[in-house]
Write a protein that holds these residues in place. Structure first.
Motif, PDB file in Angstrom:
ATOM      1  N   LYS A  49       0.846  -1.194   0.000  1.00  0.00           N
ATOM      2  CA  LYS A  49       0.000   0.000   0.000  1.00  0.00           C
ATOM      3  C   LYS A  49       0.883   1.246   0.000  1.00  0.00           C
ATOM      4  N   GLY A  50       1.977   1.212   0.810  1.00  0.00           N
ATOM      5  CA  GLY A  50       2.900   2.341   0.838  1.00  0.00           C
ATOM      6  C   GLY A  50       3.524   2.586  -0.527  1.00  0.00           C
ATOM      7  N   ILE A  51       3.938   1.489  -1.201  1.00  0.00           N
ATOM      8  CA  ILE A  51       4.513   1.630  -2.541  1.00  0.00           C
ATOM      9  C   ILE A  51       3.493   2.228  -3.494  1.00  0.00           C
ATOM     10  N   ALA A  52       2.214   1.781  -3.368  1.00  0.00           N
ATOM     11  CA  ALA A  52       1.177   2.281  -4.273  1.00  0.00           C
ATOM     12  C   ALA A  52       0.932   3.767  -4.056  1.00  0.00           C
ATOM     13  N   ILE A  53       0.948   4.195  -2.786  1.00  0.00           N
ATOM     14  CA  ILE A  53       0.726   5.627  -2.509  1.00  0.00           C
ATOM     15  C   ILE A  53       1.897   6.448  -3.049  1.00  0.00           C
ATOM     16  N   MET A  54       3.129   5.934  -2.814  1.00  0.00           N
ATOM     17  CA  MET A  54       4.335   6.593  -3.341  1.00  0.00           C
ATOM     18  C   MET A  54       4.263   6.683  -4.860  1.00  0.00           C
ATOM     19  N   ASP A  55       3.790   5.607  -5.488  1.00  0.00           N
ATOM     20  CA  ASP A  55       3.621   5.562  -6.935  1.00  0.00           C
ATOM     21  C   ASP A  55       2.707   6.688  -7.403  1.00  0.00           C
ATOM     22  N   PHE A  56       1.591   6.862  -6.693  1.00  0.00           N
ATOM     23  CA  PHE A  56       0.624   7.910  -7.059  1.00  0.00           C
ATOM     24  C   PHE A  56       1.264   9.289  -6.957  1.00  0.00           C
ATOM     25  N   ILE A  57       1.983   9.524  -5.842  1.00  0.00           N
ATOM     26  CA  ILE A  57       2.593  10.849  -5.639  1.00  0.00           C
ATOM     27  C   ILE A  57       3.652  11.117  -6.713  1.00  0.00           C
ATOM     28  N   LEU A  58       4.472  10.078  -7.005  1.00  0.00           N
ATOM     29  CA  LEU A  58       5.515  10.264  -8.019  1.00  0.00           C
ATOM     30  C   LEU A  58       4.891  10.547  -9.386  1.00  0.00           C
ATOM     31  N   ARG A  59       3.743   9.900  -9.661  1.00  0.00           N
ATOM     32  CA  ARG A  59       3.076  10.167 -10.942  1.00  0.00           C
ATOM     33  C   ARG A  59       2.648  11.626 -11.056  1.00  0.00           C
ATOM     34  N   LEU A  60       2.147  12.185  -9.934  1.00  0.00           N
ATOM     35  CA  LEU A  60       1.778  13.604  -9.950  1.00  0.00           C
ATOM     36  C   LEU A  60       3.007  14.463 -10.262  1.00  0.00           C
ATOM     37  N   GLY A  61       4.155  14.111  -9.641  1.00  0.00           N
ATOM     38  CA  GLY A  61       5.385  14.851  -9.923  1.00  0.00           C
ATOM     39  C   GLY A  61       5.804  14.729 -11.371  1.00  0.00           C
ATOM     40  N   ALA A  62       5.657  13.515 -11.922  1.00  0.00           N
ATOM     41  CA  ALA A  62       6.048  13.303 -13.314  1.00  0.00           C
ATOM     42  C   ALA A  62       5.131  14.069 -14.259  1.00  0.00           C
ATOM     43  N   ILE A  63       3.831  14.179 -13.923  1.00  0.00           N
ATOM     44  CA  ILE A  63       2.903  14.969 -14.749  1.00  0.00           C
ATOM     45  C   ILE A  63       3.372  16.416 -14.784  1.00  0.00           C
ATOM     46  N   ALA A  64       3.691  16.951 -13.602  1.00  0.00           N
ATOM     47  CA  ALA A  64       4.154  18.337 -13.538  1.00  0.00           C
ATOM     48  C   ALA A  64       5.426  18.515 -14.362  1.00  0.00           C
ATOM     49  N   ALA A  65       6.380  17.580 -14.215  1.00  0.00           N
ATOM     50  CA  ALA A  65       7.662  17.712 -14.916  1.00  0.00           C
ATOM     51  C   ALA A  65       7.476  17.620 -16.430  1.00  0.00           C
ATOM     52  N   SER A  66       6.665  16.655 -16.910  1.00  0.00           N
ATOM     53  CA  SER A  66       6.549  16.464 -18.353  1.00  0.00           C
ATOM     54  C   SER A  66       5.752  17.603 -18.990  1.00  0.00           C
ATOM     55  N   LEU A  67       4.631  17.995 -18.364  1.00  0.00           N
ATOM     56  CA  LEU A  67       3.855  19.097 -18.943  1.00  0.00           C
ATOM     57  C   LEU A  67       4.626  20.408 -18.830  1.00  0.00           C
TER      58      LEU A  67
ATOM     59  N   PHE B  19       6.775   4.316 -22.237  1.00  0.00           N
ATOM     60  CA  PHE B  19       6.799   5.778 -22.180  1.00  0.00           C
ATOM     61  C   PHE B  19       8.111   6.296 -21.588  1.00  0.00           C
ATOM     62  N   LEU B  20       8.780   5.480 -20.765  1.00  0.00           N
ATOM     63  CA  LEU B  20      10.130   5.851 -20.320  1.00  0.00           C
ATOM     64  C   LEU B  20      11.045   5.983 -21.538  1.00  0.00           C
ATOM     65  N   THR B  21      10.954   5.016 -22.452  1.00  0.00           N
ATOM     66  CA  THR B  21      11.792   5.052 -23.651  1.00  0.00           C
ATOM     67  C   THR B  21      11.493   6.294 -24.483  1.00  0.00           C
ATOM     68  N   LEU B  22      10.199   6.574 -24.653  1.00  0.00           N
ATOM     69  CA  LEU B  22       9.786   7.746 -25.427  1.00  0.00           C
ATOM     70  C   LEU B  22      10.322   9.027 -24.787  1.00  0.00           C
ATOM     71  N   ALA B  23      10.136   9.152 -23.462  1.00  0.00           N
ATOM     72  CA  ALA B  23      10.556  10.368 -22.763  1.00  0.00           C
ATOM     73  C   ALA B  23      12.077  10.515 -22.811  1.00  0.00           C
TER      74      ALA B  23
ATOM     75  N   SER C 290      13.755  19.595 -17.091  1.00  0.00           N
ATOM     76  CA  SER C 290      12.445  19.170 -16.590  1.00  0.00           C
ATOM     77  C   SER C 290      12.070  17.796 -17.160  1.00  0.00           C
ATOM     78  N   SER C 291      12.380  17.572 -18.444  1.00  0.00           N
ATOM     79  CA  SER C 291      12.042  16.267 -19.027  1.00  0.00           C
ATOM     80  C   SER C 291      12.939  15.171 -18.452  1.00  0.00           C
ATOM     81  N   LEU C 292      14.182  15.522 -18.077  1.00  0.00           N
ATOM     82  CA  LEU C 292      15.053  14.516 -17.454  1.00  0.00           C
ATOM     83  C   LEU C 292      14.544  14.151 -16.059  1.00  0.00           C
ATOM     84  N   VAL C 293      13.943  15.123 -15.363  1.00  0.00           N
ATOM     85  CA  VAL C 293      13.314  14.816 -14.073  1.00  0.00           C
ATOM     86  C   VAL C 293      12.203  13.779 -14.280  1.00  0.00           C
ATOM     87  N   ALA C 294      11.393  13.978 -15.346  1.00  0.00           N
ATOM     88  CA  ALA C 294      10.332  13.010 -15.641  1.00  0.00           C
ATOM     89  C   ALA C 294      10.924  11.627 -15.902  1.00  0.00           C
ATOM     90  N   VAL C 295      12.069  11.569 -16.605  1.00  0.00           N
ATOM     91  CA  VAL C 295      12.715  10.283 -16.895  1.00  0.00           C
ATOM     92  C   VAL C 295      13.132   9.578 -15.607  1.00  0.00           C
TER      93      VAL C 295
END
Lengths: 195, 195
Positions: free
Chosen positions: B32-50, B126-130, B173-178
């Motif tokens: 559950k902790g990993i899943a929550i961390m996953d969610f938070i990191l995804r939010l960070g990656a959205i911010a970085a990529s956009l 998408f890691l490869t694409l980014a 910023s895109s490298l942060v997403a990577v």
């Protein structure tokens, strides 16, 4: 009674109620198949990455004329991105060779998750490294072919045809390695799940 | 009797005989902790990529003078690699937004492997694409800063300082997403194993 319970318990997540007794053996076979495929793909990736490194490292062309200002010579160490490709592909090839024993362990013991987890994590890191070097070199190869009008960077492939062909080949070879890495990670993930 | 057998059976692979009764609950908590961390990191990656896409798409600089031959103007669509970064980062950001529901499912049901497997495979693609877009843009940014002597490609950052600063920011910023993508894949692999 405990043995009749054991069999469905150990396979209930994947099989969900049908063919409960046959499933564990068949699943082991699938995992062994994935592990063997993993090994073969790794051999292909070694060839692709080392081929890219060697092809790029030997690219060198000197034109048979020169002026006072320019020495018409192109080699991979004129471009940081090409040097990066050579170094990175050599490292990736070295990693792939060192990863073969872990792949063999997965063939011998298809249900062991340790080697697979180790490989999926390192594969992800080296996928990123390989993709970065391939893409940066591809970007320079594109410029060498097409140039850029706004910045007045002229295409050099008219003069350095052989050099461009060889570096393009190295980039294509490194992209093959990238595609194989993606397949390896997807297969490892499938094998990690189907336990 | 069947219930007393069920508990050790469902956890025997990971725990190997010690603390059989306590283990499943603790492991669920880790997942559950990993899943929550996953969610938070995804939010960070959205911010970085956009952020990378917007920052690159708005990079545009026109110098306040011109000659007969050159119109001293630089914008992201002068370079294919920069256009590629804008398009790719927008796609990656869109994928990350669409992946959030699957991440939420992993939080609610930490033991479900379907969503995790789905995410790890698409994350790898998408890691490869980014990575490809970030690296190709980084390669052009490097050329813009340093130029290349052998091919007589001149550095343009002396003139287009703001343009270079903004495109460099987009690359970072895109490298942060990577980096976040690599973390997401490693975490998903760990969660897939610890079952």
């Amino acid at each position: 009674m405990s043995t009749t319970i054991d069999v469905p318990e150990s396979s209930n997540v994947n099989v969900k109620g049908k063919a409960l007794v046959v499933a564990p053996a068949r699943e082991g076979g699938i995992k062994k198949g994935i592990a063997i495929m993993d090994f073969i793909l790794r051999l292909g990736a070694i060839a692709a990455s080392l081929g890219a490194a060697v092809s790029m490292a030997t690219s060198d062309q000197t034109l048979p004329f020169f002026t006072q200002f320019f020495q018409f010579q192109a080699s991979y160490d004129s471009f940081s991105a090409f040097q990066f490709l050579v170094i990175t592909m050599a490292i990736v090839g070295g990693y792939l060779v060192l990863s073969l024993p872990f792949s063999i362990v997965s063939i011998i013991r298809p249900h062991a998750t340790g080697p697979r987890l180790f490989l999926i994590i390192l594969d992800t890191v080296f996928l990123t490294l390989a993709t970065a070097s391939a893409a940066s070199a591809a970007s320079i190869v594109y410029l060498a072919h097409n140039g850029d009008q706004n910045t007045n960077w002229l295409a050099i492939c008219n003069q350095f045809g052989d050099f461009c062909a060889q570096t393009s080949g190295a980039v294509v070879s490194s992209l093959v390695a990238v595609v194989i890495f993606v397949l390896l990670i997807v297969m490892s993930a499938l094998a990690l799940r189907g336990r």
